[in-house]
Design a protein around this motif. Structure first.
Motif, PDB file in Angstrom:
ATOM      1  N   PHE A 122       0.842  -1.200   0.000  1.00  0.00           N
ATOM      2  CA  PHE A 122       0.000   0.000   0.000  1.00  0.00           C
ATOM      3  C   PHE A 122       0.878   1.252   0.000  1.00  0.00           C
ATOM      4  CE2 PHE A 122      -2.501   3.226   2.382  1.00  0.00           C
ATOM      5  CZ  PHE A 122      -3.572   3.347   1.515  1.00  0.00           C
ATOM      6  N   PHE A 123       1.956   1.229   0.775  1.00  0.00           N
ATOM      7  CA  PHE A 123       2.886   2.353   0.796  1.00  0.00           C
ATOM      8  C   PHE A 123       3.552   2.550  -0.564  1.00  0.00           C
ATOM      9  CE2 PHE A 123       3.308   1.615   5.557  1.00  0.00           C
ATOM     10  CZ  PHE A 123       2.581   2.751   5.886  1.00  0.00           C
ATOM     11  N   GLN A 124       3.700   1.469  -1.316  1.00  0.00           N
ATOM     12  CA  GLN A 124       4.327   1.540  -2.635  1.00  0.00           C
ATOM     13  C   GLN A 124       3.366   2.042  -3.713  1.00  0.00           C
ATOM     14  OE1 GLN A 124       6.049  -2.344  -3.456  1.00  0.00           O
ATOM     15  NE2 GLN A 124       6.985  -2.426  -1.424  1.00  0.00           N
ATOM     16  N   GLY A 125       2.129   2.306  -3.330  1.00  0.00           N
ATOM     17  CA  GLY A 125       1.169   2.874  -4.274  1.00  0.00           C
ATOM     18  C   GLY A 125       0.139   1.909  -4.814  1.00  0.00           C
ATOM     19  N   TYR A 126       0.148   0.661  -4.339  1.00  0.00           N
ATOM     20  CA  TYR A 126      -0.839  -0.311  -4.796  1.00  0.00           C
ATOM     21  C   TYR A 126      -2.145  -0.120  -4.022  1.00  0.00           C
ATOM     22  CZ  TYR A 126       3.074  -2.610  -7.093  1.00  0.00           C
ATOM     23  OH  TYR A 126       4.159  -2.874  -7.900  1.00  0.00           O
ATOM     24  N   GLU A 127      -3.251  -0.023  -4.754  1.00  0.00           N
ATOM     25  CA  GLU A 127      -4.543   0.239  -4.107  1.00  0.00           C
ATOM     26  C   GLU A 127      -5.350  -1.029  -3.858  1.00  0.00           C
ATOM     27  OE1 GLU A 127      -6.601   3.906  -4.762  1.00  0.00           O
ATOM     28  OE2 GLU A 127      -5.334   4.347  -6.495  1.00  0.00           O
ATOM     29  N   ILE A 128      -4.961  -2.119  -4.506  1.00  0.00           N
ATOM     30  CA  ILE A 128      -5.570  -3.425  -4.250  1.00  0.00           C
ATOM     31  C   ILE A 128      -4.429  -4.434  -4.142  1.00  0.00           C
ATOM     32  CG2 ILE A 128      -7.133  -5.225  -5.072  1.00  0.00           C
ATOM     33  CD1 ILE A 128      -8.536  -3.068  -6.766  1.00  0.00           C
ATOM     34  N   VAL A 129      -4.409  -5.172  -3.042  1.00  0.00           N
ATOM     35  CA  VAL A 129      -3.382  -6.194  -2.850  1.00  0.00           C
ATOM     36  C   VAL A 129      -4.091  -7.513  -2.555  1.00  0.00           C
ATOM     37  CG1 VAL A 129      -1.310  -6.895  -1.623  1.00  0.00           C
ATOM     38  CG2 VAL A 129      -1.828  -4.455  -1.886  1.00  0.00           C
ATOM     39  N   TYR A 130      -3.914  -8.484  -3.449  1.00  0.00           N
ATOM     40  CA  TYR A 130      -4.583  -9.777  -3.320  1.00  0.00           C
ATOM     41  C   TYR A 130      -3.734 -10.755  -2.499  1.00  0.00           C
ATOM     42  CZ  TYR A 130      -7.258  -8.033  -7.340  1.00  0.00           C
ATOM     43  OH  TYR A 130      -8.031  -7.281  -8.188  1.00  0.00           O
ATOM     44  N   LYS A 173      -9.135   3.295   0.183  1.00  0.00           N
ATOM     45  CA  LYS A 173     -10.398   4.022   0.324  1.00  0.00           C
ATOM     46  C   LYS A 173     -11.035   4.281  -1.032  1.00  0.00           C
ATOM     47  CE  LYS A 173     -10.809   7.518   3.274  1.00  0.00           C
ATOM     48  NZ  LYS A 173     -12.057   7.285   4.061  1.00  0.00           N
ATOM     49  N   ARG A 174     -10.201   4.649  -2.019  1.00  0.00           N
ATOM     50  CA  ARG A 174     -10.742   4.908  -3.360  1.00  0.00           C
ATOM     51  C   ARG A 174     -11.340   3.643  -3.963  1.00  0.00           C
ATOM     52  NH1 ARG A 174      -7.558   7.576  -8.475  1.00  0.00           N
ATOM     53  NH2 ARG A 174      -6.022   5.950  -7.981  1.00  0.00           N
ATOM     54  N   ALA A 175     -10.673   2.500  -3.766  1.00  0.00           N
ATOM     55  CA  ALA A 175     -11.206   1.239  -4.282  1.00  0.00           C
ATOM     56  C   ALA A 175     -12.557   0.922  -3.645  1.00  0.00           C
ATOM     57  CB  ALA A 175     -10.218   0.114  -4.016  1.00  0.00           C
ATOM     58  N   LEU A 176     -12.681   1.160  -2.344  1.00  0.00           N
ATOM     59  CA  LEU A 176     -13.946   0.916  -1.659  1.00  0.00           C
ATOM     60  C   LEU A 176     -15.036   1.862  -2.166  1.00  0.00           C
ATOM     61  CD1 LEU A 176     -12.659   0.485   2.024  1.00  0.00           C
ATOM     62  CD2 LEU A 176     -13.380  -1.313   0.449  1.00  0.00           C
ATOM     63  N   ARG A 177     -14.648   3.104  -2.415  1.00  0.00           N
ATOM     64  CA  ARG A 177     -15.624   4.082  -2.907  1.00  0.00           C
ATOM     65  C   ARG A 177     -16.107   3.705  -4.295  1.00  0.00           C
ATOM     66  NH1 ARG A 177     -12.707   8.218  -1.909  1.00  0.00           N
ATOM     67  NH2 ARG A 177     -11.969   8.672  -4.026  1.00  0.00           N
ATOM     68  N   TRP A 178     -15.190   3.255  -5.135  1.00  0.00           N
ATOM     69  CA  TRP A 178     -15.583   2.826  -6.482  1.00  0.00           C
ATOM     70  C   TRP A 178     -16.428   1.558  -6.432  1.00  0.00           C
ATOM     71  CZ3 TRP A 178     -10.919   3.526 -10.380  1.00  0.00           C
ATOM     72  CH2 TRP A 178     -10.581   4.888 -10.428  1.00  0.00           C
ATOM     73  N   LEU A 179     -16.133   0.690  -5.484  1.00  0.00           N
ATOM     74  CA  LEU A 179     -16.897  -0.558  -5.355  1.00  0.00           C
ATOM     75  C   LEU A 179     -18.379  -0.272  -5.102  1.00  0.00           C
ATOM     76  CD1 LEU A 179     -16.864  -3.668  -5.201  1.00  0.00           C
ATOM     77  CD2 LEU A 179     -16.331  -3.454  -2.759  1.00  0.00           C
ATOM     78  N   LEU A 196     -12.240  -2.884 -11.263  1.00  0.00           N
ATOM     79  CA  LEU A 196     -11.972  -1.512 -10.825  1.00  0.00           C
ATOM     80  C   LEU A 196     -10.796  -0.924 -11.596  1.00  0.00           C
ATOM     81  CD1 LEU A 196     -12.373  -1.933  -6.947  1.00  0.00           C
ATOM     82  CD2 LEU A 196     -14.044  -1.045  -8.580  1.00  0.00           C
ATOM     83  N   GLY A 197      -9.853  -1.784 -11.990  1.00  0.00           N
ATOM     84  CA  GLY A 197      -8.736  -1.330 -12.821  1.00  0.00           C
ATOM     85  C   GLY A 197      -7.659  -0.553 -12.088  1.00  0.00           C
ATOM     86  N   LEU A 198      -7.705  -0.531 -10.761  1.00  0.00           N
ATOM     87  CA  LEU A 198      -6.702   0.198  -9.994  1.00  0.00           C
ATOM     88  C   LEU A 198      -5.400  -0.598  -9.912  1.00  0.00           C
ATOM     89  CD1 LEU A 198      -9.022   1.477  -7.129  1.00  0.00           C
ATOM     90  CD2 LEU A 198      -7.932   2.880  -8.883  1.00  0.00           C
ATOM     91  N   LYS A 199      -4.322   0.094  -9.597  1.00  0.00           N
ATOM     92  CA  LYS A 199      -3.003  -0.537  -9.501  1.00  0.00           C
ATOM     93  C   LYS A 199      -3.035  -1.634  -8.433  1.00  0.00           C
ATOM     94  CE  LYS A 199       1.908   0.563  -8.918  1.00  0.00           C
ATOM     95  NZ  LYS A 199       2.893   1.630  -8.588  1.00  0.00           N
ATOM     96  N   SER A 200      -2.644  -2.840  -8.799  1.00  0.00           N
ATOM     97  CA  SER A 200      -2.769  -3.965  -7.877  1.00  0.00           C
ATOM     98  C   SER A 200      -1.517  -4.832  -7.884  1.00  0.00           C
ATOM     99  CB  SER A 200      -3.987  -4.820  -8.240  1.00  0.00           C
ATOM    100  OG  SER A 200      -3.829  -5.401  -9.522  1.00  0.00           O
ATOM    101  N   ASP A 201      -1.383  -5.630  -6.821  1.00  0.00           N
ATOM    102  CA  ASP A 201      -0.271  -6.565  -6.697  1.00  0.00           C
ATOM    103  C   ASP A 201      -0.751  -7.749  -5.866  1.00  0.00           C
ATOM    104  OD1 ASP A 201       2.207  -7.679  -7.014  1.00  0.00           O
ATOM    105  OD2 ASP A 201       3.306  -6.116  -5.946  1.00  0.00           O
ATOM    106  N   ARG A 202       0.157  -8.713  -5.636  1.00  0.00           N
ATOM    107  CA  ARG A 202      -0.209  -9.917  -4.902  1.00  0.00           C
ATOM    108  C   ARG A 202       0.819 -10.220  -3.821  1.00  0.00           C
ATOM    109  NH1 ARG A 202      -1.801 -13.964  -9.975  1.00  0.00           N
ATOM    110  NH2 ARG A 202      -3.014 -12.423 -11.144  1.00  0.00           N
ATOM    111  N   VAL A 203       0.352 -10.856  -2.754  1.00  0.00           N
ATOM    112  CA  VAL A 203       1.244 -11.455  -1.760  1.00  0.00           C
ATOM    113  C   VAL A 203       0.850 -12.924  -1.657  1.00  0.00           C
ATOM    114  CG1 VAL A 203       1.620  -9.325  -0.473  1.00  0.00           C
ATOM    115  CG2 VAL A 203      -0.276 -10.813   0.178  1.00  0.00           C
ATOM    116  N   TYR A 204       1.831 -13.783  -1.424  1.00  0.00           N
ATOM    117  CA  TYR A 204       1.574 -15.223  -1.437  1.00  0.00           C
ATOM    118  C   TYR A 204       1.738 -15.817  -0.037  1.00  0.00           C
ATOM    119  CZ  TYR A 204       1.808 -14.652  -6.474  1.00  0.00           C
ATOM    120  OH  TYR A 204       1.570 -14.248  -7.769  1.00  0.00           O
TER     121      TYR A 204
END
Length: 317
Positions: A122-130, A173-179, A196-204
């Motif tokens: 999130f600090f790196q700018g990702y708005e959705i992290v799966y 917050k923006r992702a939740l608002r768009w949801l 939503l198309g927002l910047k996203s990444d993953r953690v395993y």
């Protein structure tokens, strides 16, 4: 590189979870305090339990926790609305109170230690992290095979979906608002979030065994959930009916030509078996087609009614 701490909300849908809830509360509380100590999140960060119409002491425990602990909040839905609606109720509630929210199940089979990695993302700018499972070794052969098949079918139908990801994710917050802009009644969040198309990444992570209670997703419910996902995001089954109709039409024409040729050559033999096979085949195709069309009509019926997805009966904390 230093970052300003953000306010994090952990949203936990609960349905008949009295056996696991005390341990879940302890584990999440320890994690929350750890993240605060590391200056990743603010003191305003909190845990929000959502009671999805439980029949046991789940809400009683949530009330107790919220009265004893300032950073625990609780929502009680008026009835059982289903996991996706309960999750949505919690996410919509915390949107105004937090900078980001992590959704997770009450049984803590998902490894909560990776939430720290989600915060770093999130600090790196990702708005959705799966949160994505590394492997499915702990699953039965049947469950593993059906799950892999489901993801393959979804991809073939053109649905954007993260493989081996359930509802363990961080959203800004923006992702939740768009949801909130998605108003459909037939919910399948695993398919909606990527839209939503927002910047996203993953953690395993490695999924753990459930330490108490029973799974809320037996085989029947899992299959129903998968079917809802397919029919909510693709019209491919309807197109399959059209394709099937063309195939049956071609086969019927070929059989007609064969029957006509047999008749003209005098080699026609009346056969009850062949007739019954054709009738049963066509009848089966028709029933399958009607069933699939009926499924889509049912979804249209639910959507046009525009009924509320849930009602929040009580708020604690």
């Amino acid at each position: 590189m230093s970052h300003k701490p953000f306010t994090l909300a952990m949203v936990v849908p609960c349905y008949n979870e009295e056996e696991v809830l005390p341990k879940t509360k302890e584990a999440l509380s320890r994690l929350l305090e750890s993240l605060k100590t590391k200056k990743l999140i603010t003191e305003k960060s909190f845990i929000c339990f959502v009671d999805d119409g439980s029949k046991d002491r789940t809400w009683e425990l949530i009330e107790k926790f919220s009265q004893e602990t300032p950073y625990i909040k609780g929502l009680k839905l008026s009835r059982n609305c289903g996991h996706q609606n309960a999750l949505l109720a919690g996410l919509f509630y915390v949107e105004a109170l937090s900078d980001a929210a992590v959704s997770l199940d009450a049984d803590l089979q998902d490894d909560i230690s990776v939430i720290e990695q989600m915060c770093q993302k999130f600090f790196q700018g990702y708005e959705i992290v799966y949160g994505v499972r590394k492997r499915r070794d702990s699953d039965t052969f049947f469950k593993r095979t059906t799950a892999e098949g489901f993801y393959k079918v979804m991809r073939l139908m053109g649905v954007e979906i993260v493989e081996n990801h359930a509802d363990f994710r961080l959203m800004s917050k923006r992702a939740l608002r768009w949801l909130k802009e998605f108003e459909e009644v037939n919910l399948f969040l695993r398919g909606i979030i990527p839209l939503l198309g927002l910047k996203s990444d993953r953690v395993y992570y490695d999924r753990k065994e459930r330490f108490a209670g029973e799974s809320k997703y037996p085989l029947k419910k899992m299959l129903g959930f998968a079917w809802d996902g397919i029919t909510s995001f693709s019209v491919a089954p309807l197109r399959f009916i059209t394709f099937l109709g063309v195939v049956v039409l071609v086969l019927s024409l070929l059989l007609s030509l064969w029957a006509l040729g047999a008749k003209l050559s005098g080699a026609a033999v009346s056969g009850w078996t062949s007739m019954m096979l054709i009738v049963l085949f066509l009848g089966g195709v028709q029933m399958l087609s009607i069933g699939i069309i009926g499924e889509y009509i049912g979804k249209i019926y639910k959507e046009t009614k525009r009924r509320p997805r849930f009602f929040v009966e009580k708020i604690e904390g």
